[in-house]
Each structure stands twice: as C-alpha cells, then as structure tokens.
Design a protein around this motif. Structure first.
Motif, PDB file in Angstrom:
ATOM      1  N   ALA A  77       0.860  -1.198   0.000  1.00  0.00           N
ATOM      2  CA  ALA A  77       0.000   0.000   0.000  1.00  0.00           C
ATOM      3  C   ALA A  77       0.887   1.236   0.000  1.00  0.00           C
ATOM      4  O   ALA A  77       2.031   1.194   0.461  1.00  0.00           O
ATOM      5  CB  ALA A  77      -0.903   0.026   1.230  1.00  0.00           C
ATOM      6  N   SER A  92      -3.737  -0.163  -6.008  1.00  0.00           N
ATOM      7  CA  SER A  92      -5.129   0.216  -6.261  1.00  0.00           C
ATOM      8  C   SER A  92      -5.395   0.359  -7.758  1.00  0.00           C
ATOM      9  O   SER A  92      -6.446  -0.055  -8.268  1.00  0.00           O
ATOM     10  CB  SER A  92      -5.463   1.544  -5.566  1.00  0.00           C
ATOM     11  OG  SER A  92      -5.469   1.385  -4.172  1.00  0.00           O
ATOM     12  N   THR A 132       0.681  -2.727   5.213  1.00  0.00           N
ATOM     13  CA  THR A 132      -0.692  -2.686   5.727  1.00  0.00           C
ATOM     14  C   THR A 132      -0.796  -3.269   7.134  1.00  0.00           C
ATOM     15  O   THR A 132      -1.747  -2.983   7.849  1.00  0.00           O
ATOM     16  CB  THR A 132      -1.652  -3.459   4.799  1.00  0.00           C
ATOM     17  OG1 THR A 132      -1.178  -4.798   4.638  1.00  0.00           O
ATOM     18  CG2 THR A 132      -1.752  -2.783   3.442  1.00  0.00           C
ATOM     19  N   MET A 213      -7.943   1.609  -1.095  1.00  0.00           N
ATOM     20  CA  MET A 213      -7.174   1.274   0.110  1.00  0.00           C
ATOM     21  C   MET A 213      -7.125   2.493   1.028  1.00  0.00           C
ATOM     22  O   MET A 213      -6.483   3.496   0.714  1.00  0.00           O
ATOM     23  CB  MET A 213      -5.768   0.805  -0.272  1.00  0.00           C
ATOM     24  CG  MET A 213      -5.789  -0.390  -1.211  1.00  0.00           C
ATOM     25  SD  MET A 213      -4.147  -1.016  -1.615  1.00  0.00           S
ATOM     26  CE  MET A 213      -3.811  -2.025  -0.174  1.00  0.00           C
ATOM     27  N   PHE A 223      -4.160   6.990   3.615  1.00  0.00           N
ATOM     28  CA  PHE A 223      -3.201   5.888   3.508  1.00  0.00           C
ATOM     29  C   PHE A 223      -1.800   6.456   3.714  1.00  0.00           C
ATOM     30  O   PHE A 223      -1.556   7.646   3.528  1.00  0.00           O
ATOM     31  CB  PHE A 223      -3.329   5.186   2.146  1.00  0.00           C
ATOM     32  CG  PHE A 223      -3.186   6.090   0.953  1.00  0.00           C
ATOM     33  CD1 PHE A 223      -1.967   6.237   0.308  1.00  0.00           C
ATOM     34  CD2 PHE A 223      -4.289   6.804   0.460  1.00  0.00           C
ATOM     35  CE1 PHE A 223      -1.838   7.057  -0.792  1.00  0.00           C
ATOM     36  CE2 PHE A 223      -4.168   7.633  -0.646  1.00  0.00           C
ATOM     37  CZ  PHE A 223      -2.941   7.767  -1.274  1.00  0.00           C
TER      38      PHE A 223
END
Length: 495
Positions: A77, A92, A132, A213, A223
């Motif tokens: 991420a 993503s 994550t 995300m 994020f």
C-alpha cells in the motif's frame, strides 16, 4: 571462536562515499533492513539482482558467525505511481484495471515474488513485514514527527517539512543533493499542491472518495506515505539505529533520503550506520523498461520463452552470472554474456565433482592457506564476489593439477579444500548444481503430468470404462510407472 573475529570486513558506506571497517552495534549481532518489492506486478530481473545481492550479503554475514536479523518488507500500500506524492497507488490502480480486490493483487504478486526468489535459492528474510500490517505504528510516528515540529497537516494530508528539518539537520546528505537546488527545480509544481514547500513529502495522504485502500486516522481516512512505511518497519524490528540498510541504487533519492529525515525527526539521531546500494541490471546495453519492451522476467529466462536469449538457463547459472559482477557495478545482461557464464559455471561444478575423488598423498605441494586467505580477503573487501570467483577458478586449476598427478595434497588439506569450496560455492554464493535444479524441475513437471493421467483414469473408472482404465495402468507399468489405488486416492511410483 566465530570467524568474524578473525576477519576485518570493510563495507562501502554510501552516506560516506567510501569503504569503512564494519563494526556492529552489538557484538556478534547484526540488524539488516532491505527495501522489498511493491507487489503490483511480476518481479523483474533487475529487482531480482538487488535481492540476490543482499541474499549474498546475508549469507556471508551468517558464514562469518554473525547472528543476523534480516528484515525485508512487502510494500502492499501507499507506493504511488512515478514515486511521487500525487497520483494513484500502484496496487489500487492494478486492482481497478483488473476489477479485483487490491489484496488479490497483493497475494498474487507476493506469491510470484516468493516463488522466483526460491528458484534463485535465496534465503527468506528473518522477518517479512507488510506496510498494511503496520498502519497503527505509522500513525503514531507521524504524531511524534508533528509533535517535534517537522510535519504539518493540510486538508487531511500530512506533509514532512523539509525546510524546517534542514534548519536543524542535513537533508540530502545521502544523495549529495542541495536543498536549494531541489526547491528551484520543483517550484513550478508548488501552485498545484497542498505542500508549503515543493520539496516536502507526504507522510499520510487523504483518500479521495474513489480510493480503495484507506484507513481511519486522526486526520480522516487516508493511507500512508511510501517512505514512512520503511522507517516504521525497520525501527520496530531493528531499533531506532541499526547496522545495515540496503536497497537498489534507484532508491537512494528520494526514498532512502526521506527515511533518514523521518528517522532523525522522530528519534533525534541517524537511523542507520551503513547504507548499501546495489546497482542496476541492463539488457543488451539499455536500461530495462516494460514500456519499451526491453525487459525480461525470470520465468521467461528459465523456460527460454523470450526474444533475447537463444536458450533457457537454469536459475543458478543466472545467479552465478550476477555474482560475476560486483554488486555496486552496472551489469549488462546479454545472450553472449550468459552463455559465457554458463560455460564457467559448468567448469566450476565439474571440478567440484572431481575434487571429491582426488587422490591423497603424505605431502601437499599446494599452498592452501594462502588461497583461503585470498578468498576471505575478496569477500571482506565489500563483498567482492568477482574476485572470489576468480579465486575459486584458481582452485579449479589446483584440482585438475592434483587429479593429473602434477601436484599432491594430504587428506587433511583435501578435507579443508572441500569444506572451503563448498562453503563459498553453496553457502556464500548460494549456488546449486544446475543438473540437480533441472531434475527437481523435471520431477515437478512429472507430478503435474501424472496428476492429469490419474484424473483421466479416475474419470474412466467412474464411467465404468474399464478398458481405458486398464490401458492407462498397463501402459504406465510398461514404462516403469506403477499406480497404487488407496483410500486416499491413487498414487504413483517410478520403478
């Protein structure tokens, strides 16, 4: 006594621009962090070179007797396209294009990465944390950096204040860049950004409504920044200051530069003692690039299904090819170069088989201790694998000379030669016999073929097609393959 006590290891420290004598923070123990892959696509050969280089480093440290904790993360991420603070998360974006969940993307390419590294005979790291899995810790360190006055919030995003940080520290010391020049080169972007200064970078990004995300934070859903993840994971598992940080040369700026800034801003001192950077792999004299088609995946190399090489090559041959160049030098991959490496690799492996059957004498005419010292001297000089390999080929000459009766070796010296050759070939360089690799691959292929045949026979039996069922069993038996039906299904064995 551990080998490291008799070996003075020198490492090229990127932040100093010179080789330094290595001294671990804790006697006999080493903490090493290497930036792992961003798992949004198949790992390419250039990335593999970096991970293979640090696998070699890890192996040699272990060989010297250091208790080494090797941490290599998975970035799942926060890594934006073009390594910038604007744009879309790579994972993503991939998930949106393929209409699947981001974690399906992560799982698919993490498994691919593990498979490829196993094929290259790389040790798994001691710890493999994911970005994550450490969101809470990232939020907490942002709070600390803000409290220390080096970050600010703007419209739900948190940015690191590089100008403020540079008043008390030195931003750019790893990459050798000057902040004023960086600011001047990026001023045209300032009006389009929430940043107070164009050189500032994101610690936390506010998630747009369509961003998949996202996590809750004190500043709203968002994020983490790509750079922050490594600071958090390295310090959590190795401490606020640890021994070695590695990665590709392309990560020196901005990624590693930002890591240094974040570590100093949060903890007040430098996060790493020795910075190591592996250089790039080119293909036919040009930078590897998916967009231009000048790239090759490891699996395409192992199967021969590519437009660049005339045949398939075993993973150990490819690894040997990479070890023939120093990790800090640019290495060009070409058909002629890998063919030459394969010849050298085969010559070395054949000599090792001869070595195991050498005749022994009451005296030795070879200077084994001097040769061993040269092997260690090569590796102690910033992990100089090409020099080590040259020394191994000198041993090949010794082996053939003894085998031809032109030199002699005692039983104890032969045992020492075998132990040293095996240690450097298998344990340090991480090589395997290519024929054994091919045999393992063949066995895996046979397992797949036999599963298909057994399934076809099971279908015939279910349809009471006994003639087909018996024909499959009998013809396999004639080929030396026996089937055994049991409560758990049908298994096979090769007679």
């Amino acid at each position: 006594m551990a080998l490291y006590q008799d070996n003075e290891l020198r490492i090229y420290n990127s932040i100093k621009g010179e080789k330094e004598v290595f001294k671990s923070i804790t006697e006999g123990r080493i903490g090493m962090y290497v930036c792992g892959p961003t798992v949004y696509s198949n790992v390419h050969l250039g990335n593999c070179r970096t991970f293979i280089s640090f696998d070699m480093v890890f192996r040699y440290l272990k060989h010297l007797g250091y208790k080494t904790r090797y941490v290599r993360n998975i970035t799942d991420a926060g890594h934006l396209t073009d390594d910038a603070d604007e744009g879309e998360d790579k994972i993503s974006k991939k998930a949106r294009l393929e209409k699947i969940e981001p974690m399906e993307v992560v799982q698919q390419y993490t498994l691919d990465f593990h498979t490829v590294m196993k094929q290259f005979n790389a040790y798994p790291p001691s710890i493999e944390p994911t970005a994550t899995g450490h969101i809470v810790e990232q939020i907490e360190i942002i709070k600390t950096i803000m409290k220390n006055g080096y970050a600010y919030e703007k419209n739900g995003s948190i940015y690191f204040n590089v100008v403020k940080f540079n008043e008390d520290h030195e931003y750019g010391k790893l990459s050798g860049r000057n902040l004023e020049d960086m600011m001047a080169n990026s001023r045209e972007l300032a009006a389009q950004s929430d940043k107070e200064n164009p050189a500032d970078f994101a610690l936390w990004k506010k998630a747009s409504p369509e961003h998949i995300m996202r996590w809750p934070s004190p500043w709203g859903d968002g994020f983490p920044g790509w750079h922050l993840e490594c600071t958090v994971m390295s310090s959590k598992y190795l401490g606020e200051t640890f021994d070695i940080h590695g990665g590709g040369m392309d990560l020196k700026f901005p990624h590693h530069e930002c890591e240094i800034a974040q570590g100093e801003a949060a903890h007040g001192h430098s996060p790493v003692n020795y910075w190591m950077h592996a250089n790039m792999l080119t293909l036919n004299g040009q930078k590897m690039s998916k967009s231009t088609g000048n790239s090759i995946l490891p699996v395409e190399l192992f199967t021969g299904e590519n437009d660049f090489m005339q045949k398939a090559f075993a993973p150990s041959v490819v690894r040997f090819f990479m070890m023939q160049a120093h990790y800090r030098s640019i290495l060009d991959f070409s058909n002629d170069a890998i063919l030459a490496a394969e010849k050298g690799f085969n010559r070395l492996t054949e000599a090792m088989k001869v070595m195991d059957k050498l005749p022994v004498s009451k005296t030795s005419s070879i200077d084994l201790s001097s040769w061993k010292a040269k092997c260690y001297a090569a590796m102690n000089d910033d992990f100089n694998t090409p020099i080590l390999i040259a020394e191994l080929f000198d041993a090949v000459k010794m082996i053939h000379s003894i085998n031809d009766g032109n030199a002699t070796i005692t039983a104890s010296d032969l045992a020492d030669l075998q132990e040293t050759m095996n240690a450097f070939f298998f344990d340090v360089l991480g090589l395997q016999d290519a024929k054994e690799e091919g045999s393992a691959s063949l066995n895996k292929g046979m397992d797949g073929a036999m599963k298909l045949i057994i399934d076809l026979r099971a279908t015939a039996r279910a349809n009471k097609d006994w003639s087909t069922s018996d024909k499959i069993r009998d013809e396999l038996a004639a080929a030396g393959i026996s089937l055994k039906d049991g409560a758990d299904g049908t298994s096979y064995s090769v007679d």
